[in-house]
Write an enzyme that holds these catalytic residues in place. Structure first.
Site, PDB file in Angstrom:
ATOM      1  NE  ARG A 233      -6.259  -2.136  -8.012  1.00 15.18           N
ATOM      2  CZ  ARG A 233      -6.783  -1.361  -7.069  1.00 15.18           C
ATOM      3  NH1 ARG A 233      -7.178  -0.135  -7.364  1.00 15.18           N
ATOM      4  NH2 ARG A 233      -6.896  -1.776  -5.838  1.00 15.18           N
ATOM      5  CD  GLU A 262      -1.037   2.740  -8.316  1.00 17.99           C
ATOM      6  OE1 GLU A 262      -1.105   2.628  -7.081  1.00 17.99           O
ATOM      7  OE2 GLU A 262      -2.032   2.783  -9.048  1.00 17.99           O
ATOM      8  CG  HIS A 280      -4.160   4.146  -5.766  1.00 17.49           C
ATOM      9  ND1 HIS A 280      -3.688   2.915  -6.130  1.00 17.49           N
ATOM     10  CD2 HIS A 280      -5.442   3.931  -5.369  1.00 17.49           C
ATOM     11  CE1 HIS A 280      -4.626   1.994  -5.962  1.00 17.49           C
ATOM     12  NE2 HIS A 280      -5.703   2.596  -5.490  1.00 17.49           N
TER      13      HIS A 280
END
Ligand code: NAD
Ligand code: 3PG
Length: 528
Positions: A233, A262, A280
């Site tokens: 994360r 993000e 991601h």
């Protein structure tokens, strides 16, 4: 009844087949929604299914007036306001296992690409350079990998790193020396890991305690030339501190799949040649996406069919085996709670539940929750459910305690619930009789045998001839039919109780004239 399921992030079409096959679910696919559009569309949906993109904030949860469930097709639930969901009695489920393998493979791929500078070399080749000097890497073999967070993914990464003949040292609050030994890895504090590792990979959730776990001070403790991988994360690593550590030469390289904000575009970290990154993609494989979508879809189907979900996030999860054992008691627990809540008008300040006999061997948290739910329903009606029962008890400062004992007073299993108010306490005991189902067997000090079902009248009276007859006569005059009757007394001529089951519901005020009868002290209507 039809339930509307909003899918607001892209989920695998194969994976959501269980939703499509359910005849009580209507699916709305609407991805890339603006915040305003999301607030509008959620107004009448019963469930929202997301990945990491949709931000299910308190505002979204409060706009969703019909919302009962939030499904996360993946592991991390940091894009969901869990506190708001729990408070509103909305169950959150995730799919914790489906993408473990993909995330672990991505971590290893990133570490390997970082060690051999594969993305940098490829970029150079693409622009026409045949440069064999600038991309000298390092081997993984015999290097030490520091794993911070040895859960599902951390453990898979460890197994693969050992396959690369790396030495692994890990830190996880749940890791014991014995377990580390069994896994054939080193064990130590976080500082031990920071000091020993050539490569460091983080695999914790993003929590208050893990935010900026790798910060300026942590980088200072590391070996010179250390390489960092984050496929867990964004936020676990302080990105400014990482930037400075790379520029100063302390950190030789970093492979990042996740970021504090993000989408992560235009950040100075991306301009550093030592940094490689993916947007991601840890869980972005066909297999993982299908698997997490199936898992979460199955839980949606289970939930809207009134069955137990497999991966609750804001409820204690109960294994199938435990559930099979406690399931028959769930209903009894709620009924005992409801029964007791009707015995008093005072504010309840404490609840103690005694589990006896075979119940003492079980994980009884779900039974406690159901008991509390039954108690709170008196004032909260359908606003209380499995998800928020514990939270609401805490909010109303009701102290809930569990006790286990093997003493059963002759029963195979016995649940005794006691509620305390500022002025009194009441107790009720119930059991599940083999082949006969649930029974209330004691109320305060009175032994009874009552099926906890239907409409009850609980009457306190004096043990005197004629008291029962007078009640029967008055009820008959009101056309209220008595189906069953139980009496109990403390001593001859002393305080006594009647428990009547009647055929139909009566309002409490319809029973007022019963208390005008001689020797009748109190009448309470209890619908179970
Ligand atoms: N990049 C991706 O696409 C992707 C895919 C899947 C999962 N993830 C993320 O990967 C992470 C790990 O997922 P998982 O399924 O292995 O979770 P997990 O719950 O199985 O493991 C997390 C581990 O972290 C440990 N931990 C917690 N606090 C810690 C601390 N302060 N220091 C050290 N260890 C600590 C826990 O004890 C636990 O063992 C999560 O953040 C998850 O969201 C990312
Ligand atoms: O926590 C997870 O499961 C991963 O970060 C995957 O997120 P994604 O579903 O948005 O790819």
């Amino acid at each position: 009844m039809m339930f509307k399921i909003l899918v607001s992030d892209p989920l695998s079409e194969e994976g959501i087949q269980p939703l499509r096959q359910a005849d009580n679910l209507e699916i709305i696919l609407a991805t890339e929604l603006s915040h305003e559009a999301l607030l509008e569309i959620v107004k009448d949906v019963d469930a929202i299914l997301v990945r990491s993109q949709t931000q299910v904030t308190r505002e979204v949860i409060e706009a969703a007036m019909q919302l009962k469930m939030i499904g996360r097709a993946g592991v991390g639930v940091d894009n969901i306001d869990l506190e708001a969901a729990t408070e509103h009695g909305i169950i959150v489920v995730n799919a914790p296992d489906g993408n473990t393998n993909s995330a672990a493979e991505h971590t290893i791929a990133m570490m390997t690409a970082l060690a051999r500078k594969i993305p940098q070399a490829f970029n150079s080749l693409k622009i026409g350079h045949w440069d064999r000097k600038s991309f000298i890497g390092v081997e993984l073999k015999n290097k030490t990998l520091g794993v911070i967070g040895l859960g599902r993914i951390g453990a898979e990464v460890t197994a693969r790193a050992k396959g690369q003949r790396m030495n692994v040292i890990a830190y996880d609050p749940f890791l014991t020396e014995e377990k580390a030994k069994k896994m054939g890895i080193g064990f130590g504090t976080i500082d031990d890991v920071l000091k020993a590792a050539d490569f460091i990979t983080v695999h914790t959730p993003l929590l208050k305690e893990t935010r900026h776990l790798l910060n300026k001070e942590a980088f200072e403790k590391m070996k010179d030339g250390v390489q960092i991988i984050n496929c867990a994360r964004g936020g676990i690593i302080d990105e400014d501190a990482l930037y400075n550590a790379i520029v100063s030469g302390k950190v030789a390289g970093a492979a990042l799949d996740v970021f504090e904000t993000e989408p992560f575009v235009g950040h100075p970290l991306l301009d550093l040649p030592e940094v490689i990154a993916t947007p991601h993609l840890g869980a972005s494989t066909k297999e993982a996406q299908e698997s997490v979508a199936v898992d979460v879809s199955m839980d949606v189907v289970n939930f809207f069919n009134g069955e137990a979900v497999r991966n609750p996030v804001n409820l204690p999860s109960v294994s199938k085996e435990v559930l099979a054992k406690i399931a028959p008691f769930l209903n009894l627990a709620e009924k005992l709670g409801t029964f007791l809540s009707r015995l008093t008008d005072e504010t309840i300040v404490g609840v103690t539940i005694h589990y006896a006999g075979e119940l003492a061997d079980y994980d009884v948290r779900a039974l406690t929750r159901n008991t509390v739910k039954g108690i709170l329903k008196r004032n909260l009606g359908d606003h209380v459910n499995d998800v928020n029962a514990k939270f609401l008890a805490e909010r109303f400062e009701i102290k809930v305690e569990e006790h286990k004992t093997t003493t059963t007073k002759g029963f195979l299993n016995l649940m005794t619930v006691e509620v305390r108010t500022a002025v009194a306490s009441h107790r009720v005991s119930g059991t599940l009789l083999n082949g006969l189902g649930p029974r209330i067997v004691k109320v305060d000090d009175y032994v009874v045998d009552v099926v906890p079902e239907g409409h009850l009248l609980f009457i306190k009276h004096k043990d005197q001839p004629g008291a029962i007859g007078r009640v029967g006569t008055l009820l008959a005059a009101k056309n209220i039919n008595i189906a069953t009757m139980q009496v109990g007394r403390s001593e001859v001529g002393g305080n006594a109780i009647m428990m009547l089951t009647i055929d139909n519901h009566v309002a409490q005020n319809e029973t007022n004239d019963l208390t005008d009868l001689v020797d009748i002290y109190e009448v309470r209507v209890i619908d179970l």
